[in-house]
Design an enzyme around this catalytic site. Structure first.
Site, mmCIF file in Angstrom:
data_model
loop_
_atom_site.group_PDB
_atom_site.id
_atom_site.type_symbol
_atom_site.label_atom_id
_atom_site.label_comp_id
_atom_site.label_asym_id
_atom_site.label_seq_id
_atom_site.Cartn_x
_atom_site.Cartn_y
_atom_site.Cartn_z
ATOM 1 N N GLY A 1 0.807 -1.204 0.000
ATOM 2 C CA GLY A 1 0.000 0.000 0.000
ATOM 3 C C GLY A 1 0.839 1.251 0.000
ATOM 4 C CG LEU B 1 -0.851 1.898 -4.146
ATOM 5 C CD1 LEU B 1 -1.872 1.619 -5.241
ATOM 6 C CD2 LEU B 1 0.122 0.730 -4.007
ATOM 7 C CG HIS B 2 5.643 4.865 -4.515
ATOM 8 N ND1 HIS B 2 6.277 4.179 -5.522
ATOM 9 C CD2 HIS B 2 5.972 4.228 -3.357
ATOM 10 C CE1 HIS B 2 6.987 3.194 -5.011
ATOM 11 N NE2 HIS B 2 6.814 3.189 -3.689
ATOM 12 N N GLY C 1 6.196 4.195 -8.425
ATOM 13 C CA GLY C 1 6.882 2.919 -8.594
ATOM 14 C C GLY C 1 5.899 1.771 -8.644
ATOM 15 C CG HIS C 2 3.591 0.707 -5.227
ATOM 16 N ND1 HIS C 2 3.638 1.689 -4.273
ATOM 17 C CD2 HIS C 2 4.213 -0.374 -4.680
ATOM 18 C CE1 HIS C 2 4.245 1.232 -3.192
ATOM 19 N NE2 HIS C 2 4.602 -0.017 -3.419
ATOM 20 C CD GLN D 1 16.779 -2.938 -11.053
ATOM 21 O OE1 GLN D 1 16.237 -2.707 -12.126
ATOM 22 N NE2 GLN D 1 18.035 -2.614 -10.803
ATOM 23 C CD GLN E 1 9.901 -8.215 -1.705
ATOM 24 O OE1 GLN E 1 9.913 -7.879 -0.526
ATOM 25 N NE2 GLN E 1 9.176 -7.588 -2.613
ATOM 26 C CB SER F 1 10.630 3.828 -0.802
ATOM 27 O OG SER F 1 10.315 3.075 0.353
#
Length: 296
Positions: A2, A4-5, A7-8, A132, A137, A174
């Protein structure tokens, strides 16, 4: 998880461009947090997240569903933050969770592997997309899908999308960036990527790993001296690792030696740094990043 930015949203757009149906999950996963970490304060912005998703469209496609489970639904046996006191079924990818990020967060990847296995079981995706920025992960999850013989998704269909960055500072986007003050975000936080970039330049010029890391550390030290007491800047680590084993490269190895020995296998250059109480991570893949499933 959650908050969200862009990147998401870059992951969402990639999926919308390549698939008829795109499903997102939003879940702050308690199994990824140690007792001393920021589970209670982690940003939760579901109404705004849903609003952002409603505005995303590619080739006439919009997200088909957003899966927002409760903690009880994801952990029917219950969940506490102390690993020693947890009960129920958990997934661990042995031998790959103590390096890099795992040195500082030893139970983190156990929590990641467990929750993502659950999400894969619920949704059974044909393709999946991870960022990335969390390279270890993503690579670990590709191993997990292979080792568990998962068909949804198959390992080659777990794609890694390049890190989205602030266009002015190159800071990796992030959710935890929301913890930073404007001064920290603009003047201190970009030092991590600048340090990695210095190491990259040294590696590409033929310097051994030890020299690459030294140059990266020097960037952070200069920034720390420049900021003085205005910002508490602390480097956690910067290292160069094999993307297959996650083992550290030898301090004496150079690019030419590595590529000759490893037949062109890339290197993961990664780091973590504290800006005040906020821990930031970032990485650069040196070499043929497409071999790791990185797209675009």
């Amino acid at each position: 998880m959650g908050a969200l930015h862009q990147g998401h949203l870059s992951l969402v757009r990639r999926s919308l461009a390549e698939n008829d149906l795109t499903v997102l999950s939003i879940f702050v996963n308690p199994a990824q947090f140690a007792p001393h970490e920021d589970l209670a304060t982690y940003p939760r912005t579901l109404p705004r997240d849903l609003e952002l998703l409603s505005e995303v469209s590619v080739s006439g496609r919009s997200p088909a569903a957003v899966f927002v489970p409760t903690v009880n639904e994801m952990y029917p046996s219950g969940i506490v933050l102390s690993v020693d006191q947890q009960k129920g079924t958990f997934v661990e990818v042995k031998g790959y969770g103590h390096q890099m990020e795992g040195r500082t967060r030893p139970a983190f990847f156990r929590g990641v592997a467990t929750v993502v296995t659950k999400l894969f079981n619920v949704i059974e995706p044909t393709r999946t997309y991870f960022g990335q920025k969390d390279i270890q992960q993503a690579l670990l999850l590709r191993k997990m899908t292979r080792d568990l013989l998962l068909s949804h998704p198959e390992p080659e269909n777990l794609f890694i999308v390049p890190t989205a960055r602030d266009p002015k500072t190159s800071l990796a986007l992030s959710s935890r960036n929301s913890y930073l003050t404007d001064h920290e975000r603009e003047n201190a936080a970009p030092a991590l990527y600048a340090a990695l970039d210095a190491a990259k330049s040294a590696w590409e010029s033929g310097a051994p790993k030890a020299e690459c890391i030294s140059r990266a550390q020097a960037v952070v030290e200069r920034k720390k001296a420049e900021l003085g007491d205005a910002v508490d800047l602390r480097l956690d680590y910067i290292d160069m690792n094999d993307p297959e084993s996650f083992d550290e490269l030898s301090p004496t190895v150079s690019r030419g030696e590595w590529e000759a020995d490893q037949e062109g296998r890339p290197v993961v250059l990664s780091g973590a740094m504290y800006v005040g109480k906020t821990r930031l991570i970032d990485n650069i893949v040196l070499g043929a990043r497409h071999t790791l499933g990185i797209v675009g």
